[in-house]
Enzyme design. Sequence first.
Site, PDB file in Angstrom:
ATOM      1  N   LEU A  99       0.816  -1.220   0.000  1.00  7.92           N
ATOM      2  CA  LEU A  99       0.000   0.000   0.000  1.00  7.92           C
ATOM      3  C   LEU A  99       0.849   1.270   0.000  1.00  7.92           C
ATOM      4  O   LEU A  99       1.858   1.353   0.688  1.00  7.92           O
ATOM      5  CB  LEU A  99      -0.920  -0.010   1.224  1.00  7.92           C
ATOM      6  CG  LEU A  99      -1.813  -1.249   1.375  1.00  7.92           C
ATOM      7  CD1 LEU A  99      -2.678  -1.121   2.629  1.00  7.92           C
ATOM      8  CD2 LEU A  99      -2.671  -1.484   0.144  1.00  7.92           C
ATOM      9  N   HIS A 113      -3.402   4.199  -2.344  1.00  8.82           N
ATOM     10  CA  HIS A 113      -4.345   3.299  -1.654  1.00  8.82           C
ATOM     11  C   HIS A 113      -4.937   3.966  -0.420  1.00  8.82           C
ATOM     12  O   HIS A 113      -6.129   3.849  -0.144  1.00  8.82           O
ATOM     13  CB  HIS A 113      -3.634   2.013  -1.202  1.00  8.82           C
ATOM     14  CG  HIS A 113      -3.052   1.200  -2.305  1.00  8.82           C
ATOM     15  ND1 HIS A 113      -1.698   1.147  -2.547  1.00  8.82           N
ATOM     16  CD2 HIS A 113      -3.622   0.392  -3.228  1.00  8.82           C
ATOM     17  CE1 HIS A 113      -1.461   0.328  -3.566  1.00  8.82           C
ATOM     18  NE2 HIS A 113      -2.613  -0.135  -4.001  1.00  8.82           N
ATOM     19  N   GLY A 141      -8.968   3.807  -8.032  1.00  5.28           N
ATOM     20  CA  GLY A 141      -8.222   4.996  -8.427  1.00  5.28           C
ATOM     21  C   GLY A 141      -8.338   5.259  -9.921  1.00  5.28           C
ATOM     22  O   GLY A 141      -8.412   4.330 -10.725  1.00  5.28           O
ATOM     23  N   ASP A 185      -5.689   3.747 -12.776  1.00  7.80           N
ATOM     24  CA  ASP A 185      -6.045   2.652 -13.666  1.00  7.80           C
ATOM     25  C   ASP A 185      -7.376   3.003 -14.320  1.00  7.80           C
ATOM     26  O   ASP A 185      -8.424   2.438 -13.999  1.00  7.80           O
ATOM     27  CB  ASP A 185      -6.119   1.343 -12.885  1.00  7.80           C
ATOM     28  CG  ASP A 185      -4.753   0.925 -12.357  1.00  7.80           C
ATOM     29  OD1 ASP A 185      -3.825   0.789 -13.172  1.00  7.80           O
ATOM     30  OD2 ASP A 185      -4.606   0.765 -11.129  1.00  7.80           O
TER      31      ASP A 185
END
Lengths: 281, 281
Positions: free
Chosen positions: B34, B38, B148, B151
């Site tokens: 992470l 994240h 997120g 992507d």
Amino acid sequence: MSEVIHTIEQMKEFSKKAILAQKSIGFVPTMGYLHEGHLSLIQKARSQNDIVVVSIFVNPLQFAPNEDFNTYPRDFEKDRILCEQNGVDVIFYPGYEEMYPQSYQTYVEVSFLSKPLEGKSRPTHFKGVTTIVLKLFNIVKPTRAYFGKKDAQQLIIIKKMVEDLNLDVEIVPCEIKRDADGLALSSRNVYLNAKERSQAICLKKALDKAKELIDAKIYDSQTIIQNMKNVINSYDLARIDYISINSTDCLSELKEVVLGKTLISLAVFFGKTRLIDNMWI
Amino acid sequence: MSEVIHTIEQMKEFSKKAILAQKSIGFVPTMGYLHEGHLSLIQKARSQNDIVVVSIFVNPLQFAPNEDFNTYPRDFEKDRILCEQNGVDVIFYPGYEEMYPQSYQTYVEVSFLSKPLEGKSRPTHFKGVTTIVLKLFNIVKPTRAYFGKKDAQQLIIIKKMVEDLNLDVEIVPCEIKRDADGLALSSRNVYLNAKERSQAICLKKALDKAKELIDAKIYDSQTIIQNMKNVINSYDLARIDYISINSTDCLSELKEVVLGKTLISLAVFFGKTRLIDNMWI
């Protein structure tokens, strides 16, 4: 009165309320044109759940272009009355646009199990089945869903999808229903003319022959299949698509029948009409 | 204390209780290792839900055989502490056998959207992503799930899957997090050596150049892409995989930028390390 629901949103709303009230939902997905086979599923669902939902949707995705999507028999009014008479709470009856809007593009596939048997003759069929069944499960959110053993491979594939995708629904298999002479009930039986109908009993006769051999401890698949072929070929209108002996778990072909773990299945054409039948040994 | 759950059954049990208690579940699916990106998803989930679940699972299905599944960075102990510090209620941390038992064979595919951009370079990637995300949704049963914008194509595909399969989860897009010099955060940034790291800012520099042109009302895609290429090519370690301008709804290539509906995205190699970045215009 069975409530008829046409939209996904309303169906979800209904199920959400039922689940929050901790009621169990028994679900029978169908393509309509209900016969005694469907009714036995509905009756089983009725006896095991607080609420019974039946969906009626002729799913274009599970028909190949050369198949009978357009001519598949439909009679909603009759289906509605049968649902009423059998204590169905909700008939989910969506339109095509509702289930597959124009930009639709998501598909679910159970790979290995979809390839043999029916999958050989109908390579895109089960992808259509698993996709619509997953959508219906997500909309109806059933506690239990009822599938006939008549579509044996479909039942095995759906159980696998439920396991692999970690769905919560319990799949309940139901016995094959037959006419008095042994023909397995199917909405497609209406396609048969009188002469074809009289010969259509050959599928059950072939399965009876297999059972007779197995009861006499003859387990060799080749021998059993040859005997079944002989039965079918004694009917001049019947044309064999396949006769196969497979394991019920992974559908691999078996050289010998294994009691408790074997599916004997066949597909036979009468003209353009394709009938299937099977026996779980 | 964040509770660590390893089995599907226990995770389902937890979520079932939460849902019956009418609690909302915010879900952040991750592959672990992470970073601040994240954590911003987790913080958003924390602010919008009664319960926050983070999954940590490096999903083999979304890596091609030639990709970095084995070397993908992992540090569960550090992840666990970060989850604790950010108020995560449950870390779902299953093993591979738990998610993909040996007979596993069910796959979900969003067809058209999975083909361009990342799909061209990684043809099996999104099938792996949609399959694991659907499984995780079925297990965790989130009210909201956080993804997120880094992507971008993944986010668009998952939104489409949710729509097509009639899932109830709300997909919440989250802004890209960047290092001080502009490099988008990614677990794969650890692969970069010092010189590569210093040049990796070129992705953001190219996007800044695109923004500058668009602000000057230059909307022609060819011109924008050529200018972006020039930026990247001025860094000697960078090798362009693609630079593309697409519509955010169907990902079709755009000849001209349409404000509010455009995704500008790129993938650039530094040695074997492949970095992606994008901008929603």
